[in-house]
Design an enzyme around this catalytic site. Structure first.
Site, PDB file in Angstrom:
ATOM      1  N   HIS A   1      29.893  49.035  44.522  1.00 35.41           N
ATOM      2  CA  HIS A   1      30.421  49.418  43.196  1.00 35.41           C
ATOM      3  C   HIS A   1      29.297  49.243  42.172  1.00 35.41           C
ATOM      4  O   HIS A   1      29.369  48.380  41.294  1.00 35.41           O
ATOM      5  CB  HIS A   1      31.629  48.547  42.862  1.00 35.41           C
ATOM      6  CG  HIS A   1      32.477  49.059  41.734  1.00 35.41           C
ATOM      7  ND1 HIS A   1      32.257  50.282  41.103  1.00 35.41           N
ATOM      8  CD2 HIS A   1      33.560  48.509  41.106  1.00 35.41           C
ATOM      9  CE1 HIS A   1      33.164  50.448  40.158  1.00 35.41           C
ATOM     10  NE2 HIS A   1      33.960  49.399  40.138  1.00 35.41           N
TER      11      HIS A   1
ATOM     12  N   GLN B   1      29.747  49.049  38.173  1.00 32.93           N
ATOM     13  CA  GLN B   1      30.317  47.788  37.708  1.00 32.93           C
ATOM     14  C   GLN B   1      29.229  46.748  37.455  1.00 32.93           C
ATOM     15  O   GLN B   1      29.223  46.056  36.436  1.00 32.93           O
ATOM     16  CB  GLN B   1      31.302  47.258  38.756  1.00 32.93           C
ATOM     17  CG  GLN B   1      31.942  45.944  38.362  1.00 32.93           C
ATOM     18  CD  GLN B   1      32.883  46.099  37.189  1.00 32.93           C
ATOM     19  OE1 GLN B   1      33.756  46.941  37.203  1.00 32.93           O
ATOM     20  NE2 GLN B   1      32.700  45.291  36.158  1.00 32.93           N
TER      21      GLN B   1
ATOM     22  N   ASP C   1      36.660  38.335  42.375  1.00 29.80           N
ATOM     23  CA  ASP C   1      37.335  39.643  42.423  1.00 29.80           C
ATOM     24  C   ASP C   1      38.609  39.445  43.241  1.00 29.80           C
ATOM     25  O   ASP C   1      38.828  38.397  43.858  1.00 29.80           O
ATOM     26  CB  ASP C   1      36.393  40.678  43.069  1.00 29.80           C
ATOM     27  CG  ASP C   1      36.955  42.102  43.037  1.00 29.80           C
ATOM     28  OD1 ASP C   1      37.916  42.360  42.292  1.00 29.80           O
ATOM     29  OD2 ASP C   1      36.418  42.955  43.777  1.00 29.80           O
TER      30      ASP C   1
ATOM     31  N   ARG D   1      31.438  48.991  30.724  1.00 27.99           N
ATOM     32  CA  ARG D   1      31.469  50.099  31.698  1.00 27.99           C
ATOM     33  C   ARG D   1      31.159  51.402  30.967  1.00 27.99           C
ATOM     34  O   ARG D   1      30.411  52.247  31.453  1.00 27.99           O
ATOM     35  CB  ARG D   1      32.844  50.191  32.375  1.00 27.99           C
ATOM     36  CG  ARG D   1      33.220  49.016  33.255  1.00 27.99           C
ATOM     37  CD  ARG D   1      32.363  48.949  34.510  1.00 27.99           C
ATOM     38  NE  ARG D   1      32.430  50.170  35.296  1.00 27.99           N
ATOM     39  CZ  ARG D   1      33.425  50.500  36.142  1.00 27.99           C
ATOM     40  NH1 ARG D   1      34.415  49.662  36.346  1.00 27.99           N
ATOM     41  NH2 ARG D   1      33.409  51.642  36.819  1.00 27.99           N
TER      42      ARG D   1
END
Ligand code: CP
Ligand code: NVA
Length: 301
Positions: free
Chosen positions: A134, A137, A218, A287
Protein backbone atom coordinates in the site's frame (compact mmCIF):
# COMPACT_ATOMS: atom_id res chain seq x y z
CA UNK A 1 6.53 7.15 -18.29
CA UNK A 2 6.43 6.82 -14.50
CA UNK A 3 4.28 4.15 -12.88
CA UNK A 4 3.96 4.37 -9.08
CA UNK A 5 3.82 0.70 -8.15
CA UNK A 6 5.99 0.36 -5.06
CA UNK A 7 8.26 2.41 -2.83
CA UNK A 8 11.32 0.14 -3.16
CA UNK A 9 11.16 0.30 -6.96
CA UNK A 10 10.96 4.11 -7.04
CA UNK A 11 14.08 6.29 -7.02
CA UNK A 12 14.72 7.66 -3.48
CA UNK A 13 15.40 11.17 -4.81
CA UNK A 14 12.04 11.10 -6.57
CA UNK A 15 10.32 9.87 -3.39
CA UNK A 16 11.88 12.73 -1.41
CA UNK A 17 10.83 15.25 -4.04
CA UNK A 18 7.25 13.88 -4.02
CA UNK A 19 6.94 14.32 -0.24
CA UNK A 20 8.40 17.84 -0.33
CA UNK A 21 6.17 18.82 -3.24
CA UNK A 22 3.11 17.45 -1.45
CA UNK A 23 3.93 19.67 1.52
CA UNK A 24 4.34 22.74 -0.70
CA UNK A 25 1.01 22.08 -2.43
CA UNK A 26 -0.73 21.54 0.90
CA UNK A 27 0.58 24.82 2.32
CA UNK A 28 -0.35 26.69 -0.88
CA UNK A 29 -4.03 25.89 -0.47
CA UNK A 30 -4.34 26.13 3.31
CA UNK A 31 -7.58 27.72 4.50
CA UNK A 32 -9.33 27.43 1.15
CA UNK A 33 -12.57 25.48 0.75
CA UNK A 34 -11.91 21.89 -0.35
CA UNK A 35 -13.48 22.43 -3.77
CA UNK A 36 -11.33 25.44 -4.65
CA UNK A 37 -9.17 24.66 -7.69
CA UNK A 38 -5.38 24.83 -7.29
CA UNK A 39 -3.93 27.93 -8.93
CA UNK A 40 -1.84 26.09 -11.52
CA UNK A 41 -4.37 23.41 -12.68
CA UNK A 42 -1.67 20.90 -13.69
CA UNK A 43 -4.19 18.16 -14.60
CA UNK A 44 -6.29 20.39 -16.81
CA UNK A 45 -7.69 18.29 -19.66
CA UNK A 46 -6.58 14.99 -18.07
CA UNK A 47 -8.91 12.07 -17.40
CA UNK A 48 -8.13 9.67 -14.54
CA UNK A 49 -9.67 6.20 -14.03
CA UNK A 50 -9.96 5.02 -10.42
CA UNK A 51 -10.59 1.25 -10.32
CA UNK A 52 -11.68 -0.46 -7.11
CA UNK A 53 -11.90 -4.21 -6.73
CA UNK A 54 -12.13 -3.78 -2.93
CA UNK A 55 -13.98 -1.28 -0.71
CA UNK A 56 -12.43 2.13 0.01
CA UNK A 57 -13.28 5.42 1.68
CA UNK A 58 -10.00 7.37 1.89
CA UNK A 59 -8.34 6.22 -1.32
CA UNK A 60 -11.47 6.73 -3.36
CA UNK A 61 -12.34 10.17 -2.05
CA UNK A 62 -8.81 11.55 -1.78
CA UNK A 63 -7.86 10.58 -5.35
CA UNK A 64 -11.14 11.93 -6.70
CA UNK A 65 -10.88 15.25 -4.85
CA UNK A 66 -7.16 15.54 -5.65
CA UNK A 67 -7.68 15.17 -9.39
CA UNK A 68 -10.50 17.73 -9.35
CA UNK A 69 -8.46 20.26 -7.36
CA UNK A 70 -5.76 19.95 -10.02
CA UNK A 71 -8.25 20.56 -12.84
CA UNK A 72 -8.64 17.00 -14.11
CA UNK A 73 -11.63 14.69 -14.33
CA UNK A 74 -12.19 11.26 -12.80
CA UNK A 75 -14.25 8.19 -13.32
CA UNK A 76 -14.61 5.77 -10.44
CA UNK A 77 -14.99 2.19 -11.67
CA UNK A 78 -15.92 -0.85 -9.64
CA UNK A 79 -14.12 -4.03 -10.67
CA UNK A 80 -17.29 -6.07 -10.51
CA UNK A 81 -19.14 -3.71 -12.86
CA UNK A 82 -16.37 -3.87 -15.47
CA UNK A 83 -15.86 -6.70 -17.97
CA UNK A 84 -12.66 -7.28 -15.98
CA UNK A 85 -14.82 -8.96 -13.35
CA UNK A 86 -16.39 -11.15 -16.03
CA UNK A 87 -13.42 -12.67 -17.81
CA UNK A 88 -11.76 -9.91 -19.87
CA UNK A 89 -8.02 -10.02 -19.27
CA UNK A 90 -6.24 -7.33 -17.35
CA UNK A 91 -3.89 -6.84 -20.32
CA UNK A 92 -6.78 -6.09 -22.69
CA UNK A 93 -8.42 -3.87 -20.09
CA UNK A 94 -5.16 -1.94 -19.77
CA UNK A 95 -4.86 -1.48 -23.54
CA UNK A 96 -8.47 -0.30 -23.85
CA UNK A 97 -8.40 2.10 -20.89
CA UNK A 98 -5.16 3.62 -22.20
CA UNK A 99 -7.12 4.80 -25.26
CA UNK A 100 -9.55 6.76 -23.05
CA UNK A 101 -7.71 7.99 -19.98
CA UNK A 102 -4.37 9.61 -19.08
CA UNK A 103 -3.76 7.86 -15.75
CA UNK A 104 -5.03 4.69 -14.02
CA UNK A 105 -5.20 4.06 -10.27
CA UNK A 106 -6.13 0.51 -9.27
CA UNK A 107 -6.94 -1.15 -5.94
CA UNK A 108 -6.95 -4.89 -6.41
CA UNK A 109 -6.28 -8.28 -4.83
CA UNK A 110 -3.29 -10.03 -6.43
CA UNK A 111 -0.17 -7.96 -6.99
CA UNK A 112 0.14 -9.61 -10.42
CA UNK A 113 -3.02 -7.78 -11.54
CA UNK A 114 -1.33 -4.45 -10.82
CA UNK A 115 1.87 -5.55 -12.57
CA UNK A 116 -0.05 -6.77 -15.63
CA UNK A 117 -1.95 -3.50 -15.77
CA UNK A 118 1.31 -1.53 -15.68
CA UNK A 119 2.96 -3.77 -18.28
CA UNK A 120 0.16 -3.41 -20.81
CA UNK A 121 -1.03 0.17 -20.16
CA UNK A 122 0.50 2.96 -22.20
CA UNK A 123 -0.40 5.48 -19.47
CA UNK A 124 0.94 5.62 -15.88
CA UNK A 125 -0.51 3.20 -13.32
CA UNK A 126 -0.71 3.87 -9.56
CA UNK A 127 -0.97 1.17 -6.88
CA UNK A 128 -3.98 1.97 -4.69
CA UNK A 129 -3.40 -1.16 -2.52
CA UNK A 130 -2.90 -4.84 -3.27
CA UNK A 131 -2.85 -7.85 -0.97
CA UNK A 132 0.89 -7.23 -0.73
CA UNK A 133 1.50 -3.47 -0.55
CA UNK A 134 0.00 0.00 0.00
CA UNK A 135 2.63 2.54 -1.08
CA UNK A 136 0.39 5.65 -1.31
CA UNK A 137 -0.45 5.19 2.37
CA UNK A 138 3.18 5.17 3.46
CA UNK A 139 3.98 8.29 1.41
CA UNK A 140 1.21 10.07 3.35
CA UNK A 141 2.51 8.62 6.62
CA UNK A 142 6.05 9.86 6.05
CA UNK A 143 4.72 13.29 5.12
CA UNK A 144 2.66 13.30 8.33
CA UNK A 145 5.57 12.22 10.53
CA UNK A 146 7.81 14.95 9.14
CA UNK A 147 5.13 17.66 9.56
CA UNK A 148 4.88 16.85 13.26
CA UNK A 149 8.33 15.70 14.32
CA UNK A 150 10.86 16.57 11.59
CA UNK A 151 12.95 14.35 9.30
CA UNK A 152 12.19 10.63 9.54
CA UNK A 153 15.77 9.70 8.67
CA UNK A 154 17.42 7.93 11.60
CA UNK A 155 14.15 7.61 13.57
CA UNK A 156 12.72 4.43 15.10
CA UNK A 157 9.40 3.20 13.70
CA UNK A 158 7.66 0.27 15.43
CA UNK A 159 4.85 -1.75 13.87
CA UNK A 160 2.71 -3.77 16.28
CA UNK A 161 0.33 -6.41 14.89
CA UNK A 162 -0.12 -8.26 11.61
CA UNK A 163 2.77 -8.27 9.12
CA UNK A 164 0.44 -7.20 6.31
CA UNK A 165 0.42 -5.11 3.11
CA UNK A 166 0.73 -1.77 4.89
CA UNK A 167 3.67 -3.09 6.91
CA UNK A 168 5.33 -4.29 3.67
CA UNK A 169 5.28 -0.78 2.26
CA UNK A 170 6.83 0.53 5.50
CA UNK A 171 9.55 -2.11 5.07
CA UNK A 172 10.10 -0.95 1.50
CA UNK A 173 10.29 2.67 2.66
CA UNK A 174 12.75 2.13 5.52
CA UNK A 175 15.95 1.93 3.41
CA UNK A 176 14.67 4.52 0.92
CA UNK A 177 14.08 7.13 3.66
CA UNK A 178 16.71 5.85 6.12
CA UNK A 179 14.59 5.00 9.16
CA UNK A 180 14.84 1.95 11.46
CA UNK A 181 11.86 -0.39 11.44
CA UNK A 182 10.92 -2.90 14.14
CA UNK A 183 8.15 -5.45 13.73
CA UNK A 184 6.44 -6.84 16.81
CA UNK A 185 3.77 -9.51 16.39
CA UNK A 186 3.24 -13.26 16.66
CA UNK A 187 5.50 -15.46 14.47
CA UNK A 188 2.64 -16.91 12.38
CA UNK A 189 1.77 -13.36 11.24
CA UNK A 190 5.34 -12.30 10.45
CA UNK A 191 5.90 -10.27 7.30
CA UNK A 192 7.05 -12.25 4.28
CA UNK A 193 10.65 -13.54 4.65
CA UNK A 194 11.94 -11.32 1.83
CA UNK A 195 11.30 -8.32 4.12
CA UNK A 196 13.18 -9.67 7.16
CA UNK A 197 16.60 -8.47 6.00
CA UNK A 198 16.07 -4.77 6.65
CA UNK A 199 13.97 -4.96 9.82
CA UNK A 200 14.26 -5.92 13.50
CA UNK A 201 11.81 -8.53 14.81
CA UNK A 202 11.02 -8.38 18.54
CA UNK A 203 8.27 -10.61 19.95
CA UNK A 204 7.80 -8.58 23.13
CA UNK A 205 5.77 -5.47 22.21
CA UNK A 206 6.88 -3.57 25.31
CA UNK A 207 10.56 -4.11 24.49
CA UNK A 208 9.90 -3.30 20.84
CA UNK A 209 8.44 0.16 21.46
CA UNK A 210 11.21 1.35 23.77
CA UNK A 211 12.65 4.52 22.26
CA UNK A 212 10.12 4.54 19.41
CA UNK A 213 9.49 7.80 17.55
CA UNK A 214 6.46 6.33 15.81
CA UNK A 215 4.14 3.45 16.72
CA UNK A 216 1.92 2.05 13.95
CA UNK A 217 -0.73 -0.60 13.75
CA UNK A 218 -3.46 -1.74 11.35
CA UNK A 219 -6.51 -3.98 11.31
CA UNK A 220 -6.00 -7.56 12.48
CA UNK A 221 -8.01 -8.91 9.52
CA UNK A 222 -7.34 -7.34 6.12
CA UNK A 223 -9.78 -7.23 3.21
CA UNK A 224 -8.08 -10.17 1.49
CA UNK A 225 -7.96 -12.33 4.63
CA UNK A 226 -10.61 -15.05 5.06
CA UNK A 227 -13.20 -14.05 7.65
CA UNK A 228 -12.79 -17.56 9.08
CA UNK A 229 -9.36 -16.44 10.36
CA UNK A 230 -10.93 -13.72 12.48
CA UNK A 231 -11.19 -15.45 15.83
CA UNK A 232 -7.77 -17.09 15.59
CA UNK A 233 -6.15 -13.77 14.65
CA UNK A 234 -7.82 -11.95 17.52
CA UNK A 235 -6.38 -14.52 19.92
CA UNK A 236 -2.92 -14.30 18.33
CA UNK A 237 -2.84 -10.50 18.25
CA UNK A 238 -4.55 -9.49 21.49
CA UNK A 239 -1.22 -8.94 23.22
CA UNK A 240 -0.14 -6.53 20.46
CA UNK A 241 -2.97 -4.04 20.93
CA UNK A 242 -1.71 -0.44 20.98
CA UNK A 243 -3.00 0.97 24.26
CA UNK A 244 -1.88 3.66 26.68
CA UNK A 245 0.40 1.26 28.57
CA UNK A 246 2.25 0.42 25.35
CA UNK A 247 2.47 4.04 24.18
CA UNK A 248 3.90 5.00 27.58
CA UNK A 249 7.01 2.93 26.73
CA UNK A 250 7.68 4.88 23.52
CA UNK A 251 9.40 8.29 23.50
CA UNK A 252 7.31 11.03 25.19
CA UNK A 253 6.77 12.79 21.85
CA UNK A 254 6.15 9.57 19.89
CA UNK A 255 3.41 9.66 17.27
CA UNK A 256 0.72 7.03 16.76
CA UNK A 257 -0.46 6.17 13.25
CA UNK A 258 -3.09 3.89 11.71
CA UNK A 259 -4.00 3.91 8.01
CA UNK A 260 -7.69 3.49 8.96
CA UNK A 261 -10.30 2.10 8.99
CA UNK A 262 -9.62 1.26 12.65
CA UNK A 263 -11.38 -1.31 14.77
CA UNK A 264 -11.47 0.57 18.03
CA UNK A 265 -10.56 -1.47 21.08
CA UNK A 266 -9.21 -4.33 18.93
CA UNK A 267 -5.84 -3.28 17.44
CA UNK A 268 -5.94 0.15 19.13
CA UNK A 269 -7.86 1.59 22.07
CA UNK A 270 -10.01 4.66 21.67
CA UNK A 271 -7.85 6.31 24.33
CA UNK A 272 -4.85 6.10 21.97
CA UNK A 273 -6.80 6.86 18.78
CA UNK A 274 -8.19 10.03 20.35
CA UNK A 275 -5.18 10.72 22.57
CA UNK A 276 -2.27 13.17 22.38
CA UNK A 277 0.08 10.93 20.34
CA UNK A 278 -2.45 10.19 17.59
CA UNK A 279 -2.13 11.82 14.16
CA UNK A 280 -4.50 9.45 12.35
CA UNK A 281 -6.70 12.15 10.82
CA UNK A 282 -3.70 14.15 9.61
CA UNK A 283 -2.57 10.92 7.95
CA UNK A 284 -5.95 10.59 6.28
CA UNK A 285 -5.81 14.21 5.08
CA UNK A 286 -2.30 13.77 3.77
CA UNK A 287 -3.42 10.95 1.47
CA UNK A 288 -4.90 13.78 -0.59
CA UNK A 289 -1.75 15.90 -0.75
CA UNK A 290 0.71 13.01 -1.16
CA UNK A 291 -1.31 11.45 -3.98
CA UNK A 292 -1.64 14.76 -5.82
CA UNK A 293 2.13 14.91 -5.78
CA UNK A 294 2.41 11.26 -6.91
CA UNK A 295 0.02 11.90 -9.81
CA UNK A 296 2.03 14.94 -10.93
CA UNK A 297 5.22 12.88 -10.83
CA UNK A 298 3.56 10.12 -12.88
CA UNK A 299 2.40 12.59 -15.52
CA UNK A 300 5.48 14.82 -15.38
CA UNK A 301 3.36 17.93 -14.80
N1 CP B 1 -6.26 3.72 4.40
C1 CP B 1 -7.00 3.42 3.32
O1 CP B 1 -6.46 3.07 2.25
O2 CP B 1 -8.34 3.57 3.48
P1 CP B 1 -9.50 3.12 2.49
O3 CP B 1 -9.54 1.62 2.49
O4 CP B 1 -10.73 3.75 3.06
O5 CP B 1 -9.18 3.64 1.11
N1 NVA C 1 -4.45 -3.93 5.69
C1 NVA C 1 -5.71 -3.33 5.32
C2 NVA C 1 -5.51 -1.92 4.88
C3 NVA C 1 -6.76 -1.17 4.53
C4 NVA C 1 -6.50 0.22 4.03
C5 NVA C 1 -6.39 -4.16 4.25
O1 NVA C 1 -5.72 -4.55 3.29
O2 NVA C 1 -7.58 -4.43 4.38
Amino acid sequence: MNHFLDIHTTDPADLRQMIDHARTMKVARQGRPKGTPDDDQPLSGRMVALIFEKPSTRTRVSFDVGVRQMGGETMVLSGTDMQLGHGETIADTARVLSRYVDLIMIRTFEEQTLLDMAEHASVPVINGLTNRTHPCQIMADIMTFEEHNGPIKGRKVVWSGDGNNVFASFAHAAPQFGFDLTFTGPAPLDPEPALHGGITIERDPFKAVEGADLVVTDTWVSMHDPQSARERRHNQLRGYQVNEALMARAKPDALFMHCLPAHRDDEVTSAVMDGPHSVVFDEAENRLHAQKSIMRWCLGV
